[in-house]
Each structure stands twice: as structure tokens, then as C-alpha cells.
Design a protein around this motif. Sequence first.
Motif, short mmCIF file in Angstrom:
data_model
loop_
_atom_site.label_atom_id
_atom_site.label_comp_id
_atom_site.label_asym_id
_atom_site.label_seq_id
_atom_site.Cartn_x
_atom_site.Cartn_y
_atom_site.Cartn_z
N GLU A 138 -12.20 -27.95 -35.50
CA GLU A 138 -10.76 -28.20 -35.50
C GLU A 138 -9.96 -27.21 -34.66
O GLU A 138 -8.96 -27.57 -34.06
CB GLU A 138 -10.23 -28.13 -36.94
N ASP A 139 -10.39 -25.99 -34.70
CA ASP A 139 -9.59 -24.97 -34.02
C ASP A 139 -10.03 -24.73 -32.58
O ASP A 139 -9.63 -23.76 -31.96
CB ASP A 139 -9.66 -23.65 -34.80
N LEU B 191 -6.84 -40.54 -39.48
CA LEU B 191 -6.39 -39.48 -38.60
C LEU B 191 -7.49 -38.95 -37.70
O LEU B 191 -7.26 -38.17 -36.81
CB LEU B 191 -5.81 -38.34 -39.43
N LYS B 192 -8.70 -39.35 -38.02
CA LYS B 192 -9.80 -38.83 -37.21
C LYS B 192 -10.42 -39.92 -36.38
O LYS B 192 -11.61 -40.18 -36.45
CB LYS B 192 -10.85 -38.23 -38.14
N GLN C 195 -6.31 -34.82 -43.44
CA GLN C 195 -7.50 -34.41 -42.73
C GLN C 195 -8.30 -33.52 -43.65
O GLN C 195 -7.77 -32.66 -44.30
CB GLN C 195 -7.08 -33.62 -41.50
N ARG D 143 -12.54 -17.97 -20.54
CA ARG D 143 -11.43 -17.06 -20.80
C ARG D 143 -11.70 -15.69 -20.18
O ARG D 143 -12.82 -15.40 -19.76
CB ARG D 143 -11.22 -16.93 -22.29
N TYR D 144 -10.64 -14.90 -20.15
CA TYR D 144 -10.81 -13.52 -19.72
C TYR D 144 -11.28 -12.69 -20.88
O TYR D 144 -10.81 -12.86 -22.00
CB TYR D 144 -9.49 -12.96 -19.21
N LEU D 145 -12.17 -11.80 -20.59
CA LEU D 145 -12.58 -10.84 -21.60
C LEU D 145 -12.20 -9.47 -21.11
O LEU D 145 -12.13 -9.20 -19.91
CB LEU D 145 -14.09 -10.89 -21.83
N LEU D 146 -11.93 -8.57 -22.05
CA LEU D 146 -11.59 -7.20 -21.68
C LEU D 146 -12.88 -6.38 -21.57
O LEU D 146 -13.77 -6.52 -22.39
CB LEU D 146 -10.71 -6.59 -22.78
N SER E 140 -9.66 -23.27 -23.97
CA SER E 140 -10.33 -22.07 -23.48
C SER E 140 -11.76 -21.98 -23.99
O SER E 140 -12.65 -21.50 -23.31
CB SER E 140 -9.59 -20.82 -23.96
N LYS F 17 -6.40 -21.22 -15.41
CA LYS F 17 -6.24 -19.78 -15.44
C LYS F 17 -6.72 -19.13 -14.15
O LYS F 17 -6.26 -18.08 -13.76
CB LYS F 17 -6.99 -19.19 -16.63
N THR G 275 -10.15 -24.68 -28.85
CA THR G 275 -9.11 -24.81 -27.83
C THR G 275 -9.75 -25.13 -26.49
O THR G 275 -10.98 -25.08 -26.36
CB THR G 275 -8.33 -23.50 -27.68
N GLY H 87 -11.10 -3.42 -17.17
CA GLY H 87 -9.95 -4.34 -17.24
C GLY H 87 -10.41 -5.67 -17.76
O GLY H 87 -11.03 -5.75 -18.82
N THR H 88 -10.13 -6.71 -17.04
CA THR H 88 -10.48 -8.03 -17.54
C THR H 88 -11.58 -8.64 -16.68
O THR H 88 -11.74 -8.32 -15.52
CB THR H 88 -9.27 -8.97 -17.51
N ARG I 111 -1.33 -5.11 -15.33
CA ARG I 111 -2.03 -4.48 -14.22
C ARG I 111 -1.59 -5.04 -12.88
O ARG I 111 -1.53 -4.35 -11.89
CB ARG I 111 -3.53 -4.71 -14.37
N ILE J 9 -4.96 -10.49 -23.49
CA ILE J 9 -5.62 -10.31 -22.20
C ILE J 9 -4.70 -10.70 -21.07
O ILE J 9 -4.57 -9.98 -20.06
CB ILE J 9 -6.92 -11.13 -22.17
#
Lengths: 299, 1118
Positions: free
Chosen positions: A99-100, A189-190, B1117, A109-112, A104, A164, A102, A116-117, B870, B863
Motif C-alpha cells: 500500500e505504501d 476499492l481494490k 480497504q 532514489r538518492y541515498l546519502l 521512488s 529526478k 511509492t 553526499g548523495t 549543496r 536528501i
Amino acid sequence: MPAETGFQEFRVEEYIVKKEPFYIPLTDEIDIFQASYRQKVPILLKGPTGTGKTRFVEYMAWRLGQPLTVIKSKSKSQQSDADGHVSGAIPLVTVACHEDMTASDLIGRYLLDINGTRWIDGPLTRAVKAGGICYLDEVVEARKDTTVIIHPLTDHRRILTVDKLGQVLEAAPGFLLVVSYNPGYQNALKDLKHSTRQRFVALEFDFPTGEREAKIIAHEAGVDAETATLLAKLGEKIRNLREHGLDEGASTRVLIYAGRLIKEGIPPRRACQVSVTWGITDDAHVQRSIDEVVSSIFP
Amino acid sequence: MTSSQTPRHQTVQQVETELGKFPAPVVERFRRAHAQLEGRLAQETIVEWADEGLDIARKTVRSWEAAAEFFDASPSVQKQLPSGQFLRWARTGAALCADSPSLAVAYFKASPTAMVRLRPRYIDDWATVCRSLYRGTWKSSALACRVFESTPILLETVSFEEFCRFGAFLEALSRRSYDLAGECLTASLDLFKKVGSDVDAFVGLATAITEASWRDVKGLYEIGGPALADTAQPHRAALIALARRLVAAGQTEVAPVLKDGSMAVIRVPMDLRDHMMQMADALARLAPATASEFLKTAPSVLERVTFPQLREWHAAGAELARENSEAGISYFRLESARSGEVLDALSSSIELTRVKDILRMYCRALAGRDVEVQASQQLVDKNIGWVEGDTPTTEGTTIFLPGVVNKFTSKQENFGWFKVISTHQVGHIEFGSFDFDFDRPSTLFKDIRPKLPRGKSGASAGAVAEKQKGGEKNQENAGGVETAFLTDMSRFFDLFPEHKLALDIFTVLEDSRLDARIFHEYRGIAPVYASTQQRSLSERPRIEETPAREALLEFMVRISLGQKKDLIAPKDHVETARTLRRLMRRVAVPGSTVEDASEATIRAYALLSEVKNDELDEDEFESVDEGEQSEQPEDEGKEQFDEDQIVQQFMQGMQPGEQEEDKEGEQEEGEGEGYESPQEVDYRGEFKPELGQLLSQMQMGEGEGEGEGDGSQQITPEMLKEMMKNAAELDPKQSDQAKQQQMQEMLDNLMKELARREPHNQQFSQGPLVHVDEDGGPLDPTGPDTFVYDEWDFRANEYKPRWCLVHEKPMADGEVTFYRETLSNYSSLVRQIRKQFELVVPEQYRKVKRLEDGEEFDLDAAIEAMTDLRSGSTPSEKLFWRRNKTERSVAVAFLLDMSASTAEAIDDAKRGSDDWGAPDDPVEYMVWLRSRRAEGLRRAYKRIVDVEKEGIVLLVNALETLGDTYGIFGFSGYGRENVEFYVIKDMKEKFSQDIARRIDRIAPLHATRMGPAIRHAAAKLAETDTKAKFLFLISDGRPQDRGYSREGVEKEYAVHDTRMALVETKQQGITPFCLTVDKAGHDYLKTMMEDFSYEVLSDITLLPQRLPQLYKRLTMQR
């Protein structure tokens, strides 16, 4: 590789199915999958849980990775390159949707890190780049906005926009999107949006019947044919109760589990109770009924 | 001793002269008596006697009558008394006369017969007892006289001491009421004869009651008396003693106790009666009131438990009663939960109702069909051919089982029995007993069926049918076209001249086939199943005692039950027996089909019809056991029947005009008469292949029916009748006339049943055959609250424009009590539902990202911010995420069926075909509806609509927690121009007490035109701006209305329109859901709700509970 500890580590896009998975086709799904793969038509697998959708994808990933003609003795040396990768093999990237999840989570995604990233590709991006099969399991679970990002990948464009990075990725030739979905009835709903579902060739899965299921159970659980037949019969009987108190019938998977327990020496009735009866329902009445079926079938 | 004051007379003559002064009868009787006594008594005694008479006559004005009676009675009294006593008798009478001449009259009158049983020394006491009742009033004198009169009768059965006590009782009672005392006296005359030795105890009881509460004596006599009279000796005394104890404890109304006790004694087995009375007595000591309750329920309890268990149940109850007698009473009334629990824990019997759900699911799992489970009695009540109320059976769609099983001493075994019998019955369905197809080849035999001559049903359909029906009818049939058979099974049985024999053979073979399949398929149940067979085997009749043909059938039954050793058969038919055995083995293999059983039946029939059903002696039987050499080498498959010969045999059997006619007729009559079907095997129950096939084909509907060749033909009553006439399985053993009548009833019921099952077959309903379109054209709204909708005509495949007029009306206000009561009645459920719904609320918390404030950093955002920093651009400050309540955006419209049929009581047995009794004529129809409604209002019990209402109340309550938008609407109406749409709560309305009041007014009204109602509700939903929209339809049956279903012949019309209305809602983005309580609903719902969700509630009482659950599941749900 720390082989002693018993696990193997792969990069997502490098995971390939090396050993032939056990799969007995229901109908012509292998041919259809192959055809779709060649034509780059994404595939939607429909069916209740435990009917072999995932196994099918694994099997197809393996099968498509096989050269058309297998030259027995030489196969190994010819197909493996320096890294031990099987050439022509198709990577299988499996993503269990939730469900959650995304965009990304799929794209990247960017990682630290200390400097930096750092950008890290998501599983979908990796599959697109590597030309593998990306299998989105239980795609309805994902949020609708997530599912939309797969749209450009599923039509003639076969592109993935990584906003991105400001990039557009054109999928490698071997890439194919496969999603699975369990049309759980009664939950409005599904449902999969039409704009999504009409981008796929749909293959319906249902529980294998009788002998075929027995064969599967016998193979997977390592039980004798007789026990496997009885388990298959149990499965069939329980599935008769679908929509009469059970939302879903007993999956082949739970039957296999029961078979495995039996193989370990657990008495059959008990094995069925813990792996089948209690697994599929919490309703005491239904449990009792299923137990009665079990005790009629198993001595 | 002399009671007279007048001087003594010296001679009889003097006395006579004196007597002459009194009315003539006195002297006349004196003379007659004198003549008789003369010579028997001494002269002086006679004078004294005469003198006493005169004395009596002189006492008062009316005492001459007494004197006359005195003289009348004297001769016969004298015979029984010595002279001294004789005179004393006279003097006692004289003394009575002084009090009341009527008393004396009665005394003298009764004396001759009383003296037979009365010892002379008791004469005075007797008089005293009776005299004591006299208190100078007319009533008292009448009573006293009656006691005198009754004495001889009373003394026949009671001793004098008892009599005295009885007298004392009457005396005591007469102080309260002479009338009642008189009644008691009358009743006693008869009662004492029956009660015999317990008179004393009874009188004691009566006296005690009189003292405590005299009015209850009436009940004692009226109800208790007959009850006691019915009770046998030792327990009568015990009952009276018990009653005595109750009276002593202050419970004087003992009549019911006596009655219940007497019933209990009769119903309980002999050897337990004493113990039961002791138990009752023990209770009476503890808490008197419980004793009678115990006696009332004990017998029925004893049907469920063994005696020691009854003791335990009693002990537990006694314990309770000791502490609280009220609790004890409800315990023994079987009203308290504790009582049920104790009993259930003790009892080994199992009631079907308790395991029905489990068995239903079990059967469904095995059969793979929508099998129902019901008590056999329900099938018998339908009267469509089944008669045994406690044997398992099936008609192809429902498994019928006995209501209670109490065969064994443990619950487990009893349940095992339930399981075995259900498995066998399900076997009929699972392994296709009713799927028999005449033309389908068998798997094990060379098919003979097609070669056999068609028994022209009727013409030679066996001696039985012929005899009962007379000739003409048969000729009619014979002359006519070939009979069309309703089922393949009928066609099959028609091949045989003797249907009964064929049915019996088929039953054995088919049952044995099923058992073999079950053994093979269900190894888990096999041990229980085998022991059940073993037990059945031990209950079989001895083969030796049966005549030849029956012996062979019994032989087959035994083989089918697994007997392998000690089998015997008539000497002359040993070979036949061996062949039969091989035949049975051949069929009893896994994979064999019903067609195999049928082919085997033909072969076995050919053998058995040759065997005469002669009575045999025991020594005419021989063992058929397989010896060492055994028949094994002769492989089963090799057994060859000469098919041609069998065909030949059947040909002959079918031809009535053969030269053997006479002989055969005679023979058949002899045999047909003498031949009895083998005793039923208990666990297999009743098997009715023809009816079963007919009914199950109906139920399965078109899908399966088409395979049956010309399956599209419709069933007429005539065809049914024909089938019933010939079916051997319908064989009421009654006289022709009674049989005719019963047959007719059965036929009617069967037609109804068929109509219920197969609504498409219009032959059944009385309506016209042609579709009558409703008159008129499109309608226009007639007012502000009316709306028009199109209706879908599936035959034309187009909409009828503006066809229905919906009148929207606000529901009137009712009382708020219904709402409150429902909530309090279901308080625990309410809490539960609320809790469930409240749990949903946190579920809705979703992670919201990119907030300026929140629980934690959002990694992605952080991030990004870093990257931005930066790279020198201004980072976003929205770095946090938080779980936030997303707005739940759900609207739902509840649409309640308010049709007349919801007035039906919630009663399993009554539900069903009622709806079809509706008259066609509109006027009559309205009357019918109204009467049904009136009925509904008057009744105190719950109707379907009440349960619907309760469900709504609970749901409304829960919905308020969620804050969803919802509306509640009811619909009904009559005809297309009058669809009533009641607004109980409009979508936008806020909940208030008014809504609660309106719910109260939901009541059954008219018909069910679902389509327009759905369209209107959808229109209301469409106006809301929520994301998810639902239409929740709650109904009790199929859509129905004038011109919508009934006259519009095809009931499909309504179904299709409803379906189309649902499709429309879906197109508007509304999700429809249908909840129905129509058990027979699966058939049309499948069409109507295809692709839509629906649920059929098996038990309507679950509705209030289920509704919120479904709602939750549908709209949330997981």
C-alpha cells in the motif's frame, strides 16, 4: 561469496533463475507468454493466491533464457561468461507491491553517503536497463499513482521517465513487465483501473485439477503419489466451499505445505489441520466442517 | 335401648291398626314385610319390629315415608343380620328419622345392599358418618342422603375405615361447599374403583387439600383423578405421596403435578419409573415447585440422555433449586442456559440443528454443489412422495437427515453416524445417481438397454399397476403415442414388468456401487463406514426365513454390506447366487457409473424374475462360500451374460398375448403379492431414483437439462401422474380409493414443488401462457416528487422509454421505541460493531509526506534538501511526514425491500412457495396482499421485515461512528405507474430522532419492482460528490410486480430489468451489492447479479449481525 553460510547474494538485475523450476502448464499459457515476450506485450496474471502465478513467471524467465537448441555437453562452457553469468539468461526482478509503495520505490532514489548523495536505481529501472522481466506481484495493492508510472512502459513507447534524474530510459530489448493480480471479489476499492488493465494480455490462473495438482504436490512436497492424490482431493473438496463461507479455497501451496509436514512424519490429519484448515479460515464452524472433510479423506 | 316413648304394643294386629292411620303404602308394605318375616323371626321380635316401624312413622309428619321404606327394606336386611342387630338397625333408623325423615329414607333404602358389605357392628358408625353431614339444611340433607345411597357402591372398593375417612373428608369439604362435596362424591364412585388400594392415600390428600385450600379439591378430582386412574399401581401411590408432600409445603394446586407425573410415568420405561418418582420426591423436599417441572420434562430429557445422565442432570438441578427455587424451576423447565449446557455435556445424542451447519459445509465440499441439509421430517411434510420422517434420504439437491441421532453412547459415535449417513447421501449426488442417462453407455458392460423393448408404460407395466388401475386407462395409453418419460430413470424402470423388483435390485446395486466409491475415495471415513456396515449386517433378517426370491435379494444386500463368509442361498439357486455375487463385484469398483448399475440391474433382474418366491425350509439353503478352489480364477470380467437371451426374455415378459398368459397372470399375481422388498439398510435410508432425478433436474435448471435430449419439453400434471402411477418407489399401501386421493394430494404438492424449483416452466403456474404487455405508453411525472424511468425489456433488447413512475414519499414518523429497543436488545453486538468500525478509523491514517512539521524526517525530502543545499539552491522546508487522516469519502444508499412477502414469519418450514399462491386478478391480488399484511401486523412473532429493520438500526448506529454519507430508502408499489419510494433518511439528511422514528414505520406493503427503485436510488447517489458510491440492496426474494413478473409471464423479465438497472448503476460509478435472505435465491441471483457482488444469507436471523460486517468489508480497504 560466503558460500559456507549458505546464502547467495545477487544484484537485483543479476538474479536469474538457473535451475528449471517445476511447472506443469494448465493450458497454452507457455506459448502465449512466449509469444507476448517476443512481441513485447506486457502480461497480467490473474488468479487466486497459490495458483502458481509466481512459479509460472520464474519458469518462463528460465525457459526464455534457454537457447533454442540445447547442446548438452557443451552447454555450460558456452553459455557462461567470465562472471559466471549465463549469457542469454533473462534476469527476473520481482517486486511485491504494498500500500505504501511509492514511485521512488520502483524507480529509484538518492541515498546519502559520506560524499553526499548517490542515486540508486529502483528495481523497475534496473529491470528496464538490464532487459529483464519485471514482475510486480499483487499490483492492486500498490497505490494508484504508483501504477500510473508503468503506463509508458507498457505501450509501444517502452520508456521509463526518471524525473529526478531528468532522464528517459528506453527499455532494453529483453525487458517485459509482468504484473499479477488477485481479483478479490467484493472489495470494490481494490480493483485495477481500466486504463491500467487494458495494457496487458491477461492470463487467468485457477487451481490445477485432480491429477495435475497431485503431480505438483508429489513433486513439491516429495510425498508419494497416493498422499499427493489425497491432498489434491482435499483441495478440490475445500474449493467447493468457495463463496459458501470461504473467501478463497485452499491454495496448492498450503496443500504442498501439508504434504511436507506429512513427509516429516506429522500425522496427515494433523498436518492438514495446521497447514490447511487453520490457514484458510478463522471461523470455527467452517474449520470444523473442513476438519470433517479431512478426516473423511485421510485415514 | 328403646327409642320410643309410646307404650309397647302387644300384638302385631294392634300395630297394624295403628299403621292404618297413616297413608296406605305404609300398611301395605308392612303387610308384605310381615308376611315374609313371619316364621323367620320370633313372634316377640316381630312385634318389636312392627312397633319400631310404627314408632318411625309417628316421629314427624313426613316420617311415614321412612316407615314405608323401613318395612320395604326389612326382609332383605333381616336375612343378613341376627335378630338383635336387626332391631338395632331399626332403632338407628328411627333415630335418624328423628333428625330428618329423608335421611332415614335414604338409610333404609341403601341398607339392603349396604348390609352385604357392612359388618353389623358398623351400622351405627355408618349412620353417624352420614348423619354428620346433615346440618339441618336442604343441601346438607341431600348430600347426606347421597352418601347413604352411594355407600353400597363405595363399599365395593373401599374398606369401612376408608369409608369413614372419606365421610370425614366430605364433611369437612361440605362445610365449605355442598356442591363441591357432591361433585366429589359422584367422581369418587368411579374413581375409587380405578384407584383401588390407594383410596386411603387419595382421601388423605384430598383432606389435606381441603384444609389448606379447599377450592383446589376440584382440580384434584377433575384433572388429578383421571390422571391417577391412568397410572399403574406402585407409582400411583408415589404420585399421591408426592402430591401430599407438595400440599404440606403449601403448594395445594397438585392437579397439574398429578397429570404431568402420570404422563411421565407412562412415557418412561418401566424399570426407571421408581427412580424417577424418587427423584421427583427428592425435589419436592427441596423446592416443591420444581418437582412438577421435573416430571414434565424428564421423559423428553430421557429421550436424549441415559438414565444415569438424567440423574446427573437432576442432581445439578437439585443443587440449584436448593439455593434458589426460581432458578430451579427454570432449570427443570429447560429454560435456563445452564440446564441446556448440563444436558448437552451429558447427552450423547446429537440434534441435527446443532450440526447442520457443519454437515452442510461438509456435504457441499464433497458434492461440489449447493447442497442443503434439512431434517427428513421437512421432506415428509411436503408430502411429495417421502414418508419416513427419520431416515436419511435425498432428492438430489438437499440431504435430509434425522432430527436427532441417539444410537450410541458417545457424542462422537453419534456424530460419526451423522457423517456416515450424510456421506452416503452425498454419494448419490457426488457420484451421480440422479445423473442417469438412458442413452449413455455403461463402462463395464455391453449395453442391453437400447435393445430392450420399450415397456409401453401401462399396458403391461406389471401386475401391480394393472390391478390397481383397471383396464381402460391402460388401453388409452397403449393406443396412444409413445409415452414421453419425465426422467431417464422412469424410462429405465419402464423396461421392467415388475417395477418393484427392478427398483429393489437397482437400489442394492447402486448403493453398493456408492459404498465402493466412498471406500475408495474417502479412506479416512472407511473404518467408521465399515463398522456401520457391520452393524447393519447384524440387524439383517435371517436369510433362511425368507422365501426364495427375497432370500436372493437379501443375499445381495448382505454382500453389499461387505459380508464375505457364511453366506447362504436357496439350494436350487446357488448358481444364480454366485452369478449375482460376481455381478455385484463387477459393479462395486471405483470408476463405475450409474449406467453400470443399471446394466447390472437388467442382468440381475433377468435372473431373479425367473426365481419363484417360494417359502423354503431351513434345510433348503446351502452355503455359497467360496471354497479353496474359489472362483477367483474365473476373472470377474469374463462373466458373460447372453445379451440376446436376456433381450429375448424381456420380449416375452412384455408380451401379454403369449400362450402363457393365464398362467403367467396367475403366477405374477402370486409372486407379485408375495414378494416383499428387503428391509431397508438403516444408514442408506430411502432412495427414490425417479423422483430424485426429476427434482434435481429441475433444480439444476437449463444448464443440465439440455443434455437430456428433448429436455426442453414442459412437464404437465398428466405426465407427472403417469410417472407416479408407474413408479415403484411411490407405493402407499392403502386401499384403492385412499390411494387415489393420496396420490392426488401428492401430485399437487409435487407440482408446487416443481414450480418452486423451476420457475421458468410456466406449466406450473396458473397464469396465462402468453406475455401480456402492460397497456399504455410512456408516462410523465405527475407532480414534483415523481420521477419517470425507463425499463429494460430483454426480449426486445431495448428500453421501454419512461415506463415507470416513481413516487417519492417521506416515510411517516413512528415510535422511537423500536430503535431504542433494538439497540438495547443487541447491546453486546452494538458494542462489538462499534469497536470494529472504530478500528477502521486508524486504518485510514496514511502517511502524508512533505510537511513542514511531522513525526519524522522524510528521507526523500531530506536528501533532496541536501542536494539542493549543496547545489546552492534554496531547499524546501517540507521535510517531514506524518500519518494524517485521509478523508473518507463514501456514500451509500440502502434500499430496503418492503414487499408484502417480508411479512412472512421467520420460520423455516413456512417459507417457500407462498408467493406463488398470489391470485392473478388485480383486485383479488390487492385483497390477498392486504390480508397478508394484516396477518403480519397482528402477529407477535418476528417477520423478515423486522429483521431488516434491526439490521438497519445497528448499521445506522455504526455508520454514525464512521461519518459516511448514507441514505435509507424503502421501496414497494403496485404496477409501473405506482412505484413507491419511501425516504427514511435522505442522503444529505443528518441523523436525528426523526430518522429513528421513521425506521419504526418500515412495514411490508405491496410488490417488488426493483428496477425503478434501483434507478432512483442511483440517481440520488449520483448527486453526492463522494469518491466511492455504493448501493446496498436488501431484499427477501426475486423482483415481482404486476406486469413485471406475474402476468408478464417470464419472470426473467423482472430479473433482467433489475440486472440492467444494476449495470446502469455500475456505469455511473456506483458499486451495487445485494443481500438477500431468499434461500432459493441462488438460481436467479446468478443471472441477476452476474459480475456483481451479492450474498445469500442462509439464516435470516443473522442479518443484523452480518449487515455491518458486509458494509465494512465492502467499503473499507483492508
